[in-house]
Design a protein around this motif. Structure first.
Motif, PDB file in Angstrom:
ATOM      1  N   GLU A  50       0.828  -1.198   0.000  1.00 46.87           N
ATOM      2  CA  GLU A  50       0.000   0.000   0.000  1.00 46.87           C
ATOM      3  C   GLU A  50       0.867   1.254   0.000  1.00 46.87           C
ATOM      4  N   GLY A  51       0.523   2.172  -0.887  1.00 48.44           N
ATOM      5  CA  GLY A  51       1.235   3.441  -0.948  1.00 48.44           C
ATOM      6  C   GLY A  51       2.380   3.470  -1.946  1.00 48.44           C
ATOM      7  N   PHE A  52       2.817   2.330  -2.449  1.00 50.25           N
ATOM      8  CA  PHE A  52       3.940   2.303  -3.376  1.00 50.25           C
ATOM      9  C   PHE A  52       3.512   2.422  -4.836  1.00 50.25           C
ATOM     10  N   ASP A  53       2.226   2.343  -5.134  1.00 46.81           N
ATOM     11  CA  ASP A  53       1.762   2.460  -6.504  1.00 46.81           C
ATOM     12  C   ASP A  53       2.166   3.800  -7.116  1.00 46.81           C
ATOM     13  N   TYR A  54       2.218   4.802  -6.287  1.00 45.38           N
ATOM     14  CA  TYR A  54       2.581   6.140  -6.738  1.00 45.38           C
ATOM     15  C   TYR A  54       3.976   6.153  -7.366  1.00 45.38           C
ATOM     16  N   TYR A  55       4.867   5.269  -6.898  1.00 46.62           N
ATOM     17  CA  TYR A  55       6.259   5.270  -7.327  1.00 46.62           C
ATOM     18  C   TYR A  55       6.556   4.337  -8.501  1.00 46.62           C
ATOM     19  N   ALA A  56       5.561   3.688  -9.083  1.00 45.85           N
ATOM     20  CA  ALA A  56       5.790   2.727 -10.166  1.00 45.85           C
ATOM     21  C   ALA A  56       6.491   3.377 -11.357  1.00 45.85           C
ATOM     22  N   ASN A  57       6.037   4.546 -11.774  1.00 45.82           N
ATOM     23  CA  ASN A  57       6.673   5.226 -12.908  1.00 45.82           C
ATOM     24  C   ASN A  57       8.100   5.638 -12.574  1.00 45.82           C
ATOM     25  N   TRP A  59      10.070   4.114 -10.487  1.00 46.03           N
ATOM     26  CA  TRP A  59      10.869   2.881 -10.462  1.00 46.03           C
ATOM     27  C   TRP A  59      11.290   2.508 -11.888  1.00 46.03           C
ATOM     28  N   GLU A  60      10.362   2.564 -12.820  1.00 49.21           N
ATOM     29  CA  GLU A  60      10.675   2.254 -14.215  1.00 49.21           C
ATOM     30  C   GLU A  60      11.715   3.221 -14.770  1.00 49.21           C
ATOM     31  N   ARG A  61      11.613   4.471 -14.429  1.00 46.31           N
ATOM     32  CA  ARG A  61      12.586   5.464 -14.880  1.00 46.31           C
ATOM     33  C   ARG A  61      13.966   5.161 -14.324  1.00 46.31           C
ATOM     34  N   MET A  62      14.034   4.811 -13.047  1.00 51.26           N
ATOM     35  CA  MET A  62      15.327   4.497 -12.422  1.00 51.26           C
ATOM     36  C   MET A  62      15.949   3.244 -13.044  1.00 51.26           C
ATOM     37  N   GLU A  63      15.142   2.233 -13.322  1.00 48.01           N
ATOM     38  CA  GLU A  63      15.651   1.002 -13.938  1.00 48.01           C
ATOM     39  C   GLU A  63      16.145   1.277 -15.355  1.00 48.01           C
TER      40      GLU A  63
END
Length: 155
Positions: A50-57, A59-63
């Motif tokens: 919960e709460g980490f959905d905001y960071y999905a984009n 995370w993809e950018r960092m990867e």
């Protein structure tokens, strides 16, 4: 003798200590060979819950940025070397380093894997592990292990 050589590198001086050895291996081999520099990035799992959905984009950018750095390193490395009669290629893979290297080498018909090693033994090897040793044990492709300069016998 060796026409397809894969060289795993991670950006360290240790990994790059194999470069002069590659030159010697290719020197007498004639034209038509390939040296492939390979970097393996460990697979990372994004935070979840919960709460980490905001960071999905993000995370993809960092990867994507991490992969771009790996590719840039390999491109710069390939510009620094010249092996007469050999084409230099680069490849970035994601996964466990030893598994990815051994599988890629076998699948793509490489004749030789050349990798640097500290040559650790005992407790330090148990603690740090050895990618080179795992490749040696898991690969059907011949492996040439190059000891790091300044190594001490028995360490």
């Amino acid at each position: 003798m060796y026409k397809k050589i894969i060289v795993p590198v991670d950006g360290s001086e240790l990994a790059e200590c194999v470069l002069p050895h590659i030159g010697k291996l290719t020197e007498g081999s004639g034209a038509g060979g390939t040296v492939s520099f390979m970097r393996v990035e460990e697979k990372r799992m994004p935070p979840s819950g919960e709460g980490f959905d905001y960071y999905a984009n993000e995370w993809e950018r960092m990867e994507a940025a991490r992969m771009a750095v790996a590719e840039e390193y390999l491109t710069e490395l390939s510009k620094r070397v010249h092996y007469e009669g050999f084409k230099v290629e680069t490849v970035v893979q994601v996964g466990s380093a030893s598994e990815a290297i051994a599988a890629y080498a076998e699948k793509n018909g490489f004749d030789l894997i050349v990798i640097a090693t500290h040559g650790r033994s005992g407790v330090s090897r148990w603690v740090w592990g050895s990618v080179a040793d795992r490749i040696l044990r898991s690969s059907c492709v011949p492996v040439l292990m190059i000891r790091a300069p300044g190594c001490f016998q028995g360490i």
